[in-house]
Design a protein around this motif. Structure first.
Motif, PDB file in Angstrom:
ATOM      1  N   LEU A 325      -6.797   0.811 -22.725  1.00 51.62           N
ATOM      2  CA  LEU A 325      -6.579   1.083 -21.310  1.00 51.62           C
ATOM      3  C   LEU A 325      -6.463   2.574 -21.068  1.00 51.62           C
ATOM      4  CD1 LEU A 325      -4.537  -1.624 -22.068  1.00 51.62           C
ATOM      5  CD2 LEU A 325      -4.791  -1.779 -19.595  1.00 51.62           C
ATOM      6  N   GLN A 326      -6.775   2.980 -19.873  1.00 53.67           N
ATOM      7  CA  GLN A 326      -6.724   4.394 -19.484  1.00 53.67           C
ATOM      8  C   GLN A 326      -5.928   4.526 -18.191  1.00 53.67           C
ATOM      9  OE1 GLN A 326     -10.345   7.007 -19.548  1.00 53.67           O
ATOM     10  NE2 GLN A 326     -10.117   6.878 -17.328  1.00 53.67           N
ATOM     11  N   GLU A 327      -4.980   5.448 -18.174  1.00 58.21           N
ATOM     12  CA  GLU A 327      -4.162   5.627 -16.976  1.00 58.21           C
ATOM     13  C   GLU A 327      -4.992   6.267 -15.865  1.00 58.21           C
ATOM     14  OE1 GLU A 327       0.148   7.448 -15.534  1.00 58.21           O
ATOM     15  OE2 GLU A 327      -0.608   7.838 -17.571  1.00 58.21           O
ATOM     16  N   ILE A 328      -4.945   5.683 -14.705  1.00 50.46           N
ATOM     17  CA  ILE A 328      -5.626   6.240 -13.521  1.00 50.46           C
ATOM     18  C   ILE A 328      -4.670   7.129 -12.748  1.00 50.46           C
ATOM     19  CG2 ILE A 328      -6.773   5.673 -11.341  1.00 50.46           C
ATOM     20  CD1 ILE A 328      -8.393   4.942 -13.813  1.00 50.46           C
ATOM     21  N   GLY A 329      -3.410   6.751 -12.746  1.00 51.20           N
ATOM     22  CA  GLY A 329      -2.413   7.518 -12.013  1.00 51.20           C
ATOM     23  C   GLY A 329      -1.845   6.713 -10.862  1.00 51.20           C
ATOM     24  N   PRO A 330      -0.926   7.278 -10.127  1.00 53.59           N
ATOM     25  CA  PRO A 330      -0.323   6.567  -8.993  1.00 53.59           C
ATOM     26  C   PRO A 330      -1.271   6.495  -7.802  1.00 53.59           C
ATOM     27  CG  PRO A 330       0.589   8.768  -9.157  1.00 53.59           C
ATOM     28  CD  PRO A 330      -0.303   8.593 -10.349  1.00 53.59           C
ATOM     29  N   VAL A 331      -1.314   5.364  -7.138  1.00 49.29           N
ATOM     30  CA  VAL A 331      -2.094   5.192  -5.913  1.00 49.29           C
ATOM     31  C   VAL A 331      -1.210   4.524  -4.874  1.00 49.29           C
ATOM     32  CG1 VAL A 331      -4.314   5.009  -7.109  1.00 49.29           C
ATOM     33  CG2 VAL A 331      -2.993   2.944  -6.624  1.00 49.29           C
ATOM     34  N   GLN A 332      -1.547   4.719  -3.624  1.00 49.64           N
ATOM     35  CA  GLN A 332      -0.795   4.117  -2.538  1.00 49.64           C
ATOM     36  C   GLN A 332      -1.440   2.791  -2.178  1.00 49.64           C
ATOM     37  OE1 GLN A 332       2.086   5.713  -1.149  1.00 49.64           O
ATOM     38  NE2 GLN A 332       2.379   3.580  -0.517  1.00 49.64           N
ATOM     39  N   LEU A 333      -0.701   1.697  -2.353  1.00 47.68           N
ATOM     40  CA  LEU A 333      -1.196   0.374  -1.995  1.00 47.68           C
ATOM     41  C   LEU A 333      -0.557  -0.073  -0.686  1.00 47.68           C
ATOM     42  CD1 LEU A 333      -1.099  -1.506  -5.441  1.00 47.68           C
ATOM     43  CD2 LEU A 333      -2.995  -0.241  -4.402  1.00 47.68           C
ATOM     44  N   LYS A 334      -1.286  -0.860   0.060  1.00 50.34           N
ATOM     45  CA  LYS A 334      -0.814  -1.353   1.353  1.00 50.34           C
ATOM     46  C   LYS A 334       0.518  -2.077   1.192  1.00 50.34           C
ATOM     47  CE  LYS A 334      -2.208  -4.302   5.220  1.00 50.34           C
ATOM     48  NZ  LYS A 334      -3.240  -5.235   5.738  1.00 50.34           N
ATOM     49  N   ASN A 335       1.443  -1.784   2.114  1.00 48.29           N
ATOM     50  CA  ASN A 335       2.764  -2.409   2.168  1.00 48.29           C
ATOM     51  C   ASN A 335       3.654  -2.044   0.988  1.00 48.29           C
ATOM     52  OD1 ASN A 335       2.119  -3.643   4.587  1.00 48.29           O
ATOM     53  ND2 ASN A 335       1.472  -5.559   3.619  1.00 48.29           N
ATOM     54  N   LYS A 336       3.291  -1.025   0.224  1.00 53.15           N
ATOM     55  CA  LYS A 336       4.143  -0.528  -0.847  1.00 53.15           C
ATOM     56  C   LYS A 336       4.704   0.831  -0.420  1.00 53.15           C
ATOM     57  CE  LYS A 336       3.840  -3.750  -3.942  1.00 53.15           C
ATOM     58  NZ  LYS A 336       5.039  -4.487  -4.401  1.00 53.15           N
ATOM     59  N   ALA A 337       6.024   0.951  -0.439  1.00 51.20           N
ATOM     60  CA  ALA A 337       6.653   2.177   0.042  1.00 51.20           C
ATOM     61  C   ALA A 337       6.331   3.363  -0.854  1.00 51.20           C
ATOM     62  CB  ALA A 337       8.169   1.975   0.132  1.00 51.20           C
ATOM     63  N   LYS A 338       6.226   3.120  -2.156  1.00 53.35           N
ATOM     64  CA  LYS A 338       5.970   4.196  -3.100  1.00 53.35           C
ATOM     65  C   LYS A 338       4.635   3.982  -3.805  1.00 53.35           C
ATOM     66  CE  LYS A 338      10.902   4.962  -4.051  1.00 53.35           C
ATOM     67  NZ  LYS A 338      11.951   5.019  -5.108  1.00 53.35           N
ATOM     68  N   PRO A 339       4.004   5.059  -4.258  1.00 51.30           N
ATOM     69  CA  PRO A 339       2.762   4.912  -5.026  1.00 51.30           C
ATOM     70  C   PRO A 339       2.977   4.049  -6.262  1.00 51.30           C
ATOM     71  CG  PRO A 339       3.086   7.190  -4.362  1.00 51.30           C
ATOM     72  CD  PRO A 339       4.353   6.471  -4.028  1.00 51.30           C
ATOM     73  N   VAL A 340       1.944   3.333  -6.650  1.00 47.25           N
ATOM     74  CA  VAL A 340       1.993   2.416  -7.787  1.00 47.25           C
ATOM     75  C   VAL A 340       1.115   2.959  -8.905  1.00 47.25           C
ATOM     76  CG1 VAL A 340       1.485   0.073  -8.578  1.00 47.25           C
ATOM     77  CG2 VAL A 340       2.412   0.444  -6.278  1.00 47.25           C
ATOM     78  N   SER A 341       1.649   3.002 -10.130  1.00 48.39           N
ATOM     79  CA  SER A 341       0.871   3.449 -11.275  1.00 48.39           C
ATOM     80  C   SER A 341      -0.100   2.347 -11.694  1.00 48.39           C
ATOM     81  CB  SER A 341       1.781   3.800 -12.457  1.00 48.39           C
ATOM     82  OG  SER A 341       2.586   4.922 -12.143  1.00 48.39           O
ATOM     83  N   ILE A 342      -1.364   2.717 -11.880  1.00 49.95           N
ATOM     84  CA  ILE A 342      -2.365   1.730 -12.247  1.00 49.95           C
ATOM     85  C   ILE A 342      -3.156   2.211 -13.469  1.00 49.95           C
ATOM     86  CG2 ILE A 342      -2.592   0.842  -9.906  1.00 49.95           C
ATOM     87  CD1 ILE A 342      -5.198   2.396  -9.665  1.00 49.95           C
ATOM     88  N   TYR A 343      -3.764   1.259 -14.149  1.00 47.11           N
ATOM     89  CA  TYR A 343      -4.503   1.536 -15.374  1.00 47.11           C
ATOM     90  C   TYR A 343      -5.843   0.800 -15.340  1.00 47.11           C
ATOM     91  CZ  TYR A 343       0.016   3.204 -17.065  1.00 47.11           C
ATOM     92  OH  TYR A 343       1.193   3.881 -17.197  1.00 47.11           O
ATOM     93  N   GLU A 344      -6.837   1.411 -15.986  1.00 42.21           N
ATOM     94  CA  GLU A 344      -8.151   0.789 -16.083  1.00 42.21           C
ATOM     95  C   GLU A 344      -8.319   0.194 -17.475  1.00 42.21           C
ATOM     96  OE1 GLU A 344     -12.959   1.807 -15.799  1.00 42.21           O
ATOM     97  OE2 GLU A 344     -11.458   3.394 -15.484  1.00 42.21           O
ATOM     98  N   VAL A 345      -8.805  -1.046 -17.509  1.00 42.11           N
ATOM     99  CA  VAL A 345      -9.140  -1.691 -18.774  1.00 42.11           C
ATOM    100  C   VAL A 345     -10.531  -1.231 -19.173  1.00 42.11           C
ATOM    101  CG1 VAL A 345      -9.457  -3.864 -19.995  1.00 42.11           C
ATOM    102  CG2 VAL A 345      -7.736  -3.686 -18.170  1.00 42.11           C
ATOM    103  N   LEU A 346     -10.649  -0.663 -20.361  1.00 39.30           N
ATOM    104  CA  LEU A 346     -11.935  -0.143 -20.815  1.00 39.30           C
ATOM    105  C   LEU A 346     -12.671  -1.204 -21.632  1.00 39.30           C
ATOM    106  CD1 LEU A 346     -10.746   3.398 -21.950  1.00 39.30           C
ATOM    107  CD2 LEU A 346     -11.664   2.724 -19.734  1.00 39.30           C
ATOM    108  N   ALA A 347     -13.970  -1.152 -21.608  1.00 38.04           N
ATOM    109  CA  ALA A 347     -14.779  -2.114 -22.355  1.00 38.04           C
ATOM    110  C   ALA A 347     -14.645  -1.838 -23.841  1.00 38.04           C
ATOM    111  CB  ALA A 347     -16.238  -2.012 -21.930  1.00 38.04           C
TER     112      ALA A 347
END
Length: 347
Positions: A325-347
């Motif tokens: 997995l690779q970290e993408i970083g925090p993103v703002q998701l709808k109805n979430k007060a704070k940014p959410v850390s997300i990750y990409e699954v690599l092939a």
């Protein structure tokens, strides 16, 4: 003892089932009865009111399996059917699920998978029977339903709950076919529907192969749910397999526009509310899962780029030893007060 009705015109299947399940038959765990088509199956259901699960083929002389599905609510509204067929195209799968099939197993049959599917289906039937008995004993949540079900109960009254409403642990997967909505504006309807169904066919097979369940089709997206052992791993493996299969499809000319299929995928895991959601007055209930876990998965798919599989940090922490997995970083998701850390699954 669980009693199962096998409906198939191939005599070899009866022999194989008796051989493969001989230990459970000998130990009194399973009992099987056999029918050659849907008509014979309905006759046996009248003789055996203790049948729990039906395993039925699709293509048979006389009454076929898809027609049999439409007759089951009248014969026994509690019984569940699993389709066991070589006809695993998208049209047959969707028709079967829309007519109430509980699951789908492909031929040639993997009997370990079939055994797991039978156990899962029997658990669902047992929960359903237990719920109905509790409602009857406590005289709660009464509601009148259609005539077929009413005829099944004494005095034509069926005391029905919201069935298996519960909090469950699992993983939810959203797969969207990128850019498909745009090409629908110019391409012919037949071309659009055929292409979409073909792509769904590819995705659904991978989800089923990894023991996931199709929850619903949402426009040009698929929502699937994974429960049980290693549900997160299986959801990610299904996503990787579906992504690879779709990526291998050549560009298609749709109304003069070249369309190269790609998918964007969001996966999340956690507690979800599972139950029948819809309108009781319209008798249209959809057995589904809802909650923040589902919402986050859908929003992860919404921010995923073509070819990306995104997961939440919670999923990352639990599968990082098994996947790259690779970290993408925090993103703002709808109805979430704070940014959410997300990750990409690599092939």
């Amino acid at each position: 003892m669980a009693k199962l009705l096998v409906v198939d015109d191939e005599a070899d299947l009866e022999i194989l089932i008796r051989q493969k399940f001989r230990k459970k038959i000998r130990e009194g765990i399973y009992s099987f009865v056999f029918a050659r088509d849907g008509n014979e199956a309905l006759a046996l259901l009248k003789e055996h009111d203790d049948i729990d699960v039906i395993l039925t083929d699709i293509n048979m002389p006389g009454m076929d399996g898809l027609t049999l599905l439409t007759k089951l609510p009248e014969a026994n509204p509690v019984i569940k059917a699993v389709m066991v067929s070589a006809y695993g195209d998208m049209d047959n799968i969707r028709t079967a699920m829309n007519r109430g099939a509980f699951d789908f197993v492909f031929k040639p049959v993997n009997f370990d998978d079939l055994d797991t599917t039978i156990e899962k289906t029997l658990q669902h039937v047992a929960q359903l029977k237990s719920t109905l008995q509790a409602i009857k004993e406590n005289n709660i949540l009464k509601m009148y339903v259609d005539e077929n079900v009413l005829n099944f109960m004494t005095h034509q009254e069926f005391e029905k709950s919201l069935l298996d409403n519960e909090t469950v642990e699992g993983s939810v997967l959203f797969i969207d076919i990128c850019g498909f909505t745009a090409i629908t504006e110019n391409a012919e309807a037949d071309l659009v529907v055929k292409m979409l169904n073909n792509l769904f066919d590819v995705i659904v097979k991978e989800i089923i192969n990894h023991r996931g369940h199709i929850d619903k089709f949402m426009g040009d997206a698929v929502m699937a749910v994974f429960k049980g052992d290693y549900h997160m791993d299986r959801a990610i493996e299904a996503a990787l397999a579906a992504k690879e299969r779709i990526a291998g499809i050549e560009s298609v000319d749709l109304g003069g526009d070249a369309f190269k299929p790609r998918v964007s995928i969001g996966i999340n895991s956690g507690e979800m509310i599972s139950g029948n959601i819809g309108s009781v007055s319209l008798r249209r209930l959809d057995y589904t899962v809802i909650g923040d876990t589902v919402n986050v998965a859908q929003r992860l798919q919404g921010v995923a780029k073509p070819g990306q599989i995104l997961v939440s940090q919670q999923v990352y922490e639990q599968v990082k030893q098994s996947f790259s997995l690779q970290e993408i970083g925090p993103v703002q998701l709808k109805n979430k007060a704070k940014p959410v850390s997300i990750y990409e699954v690599l092939a």
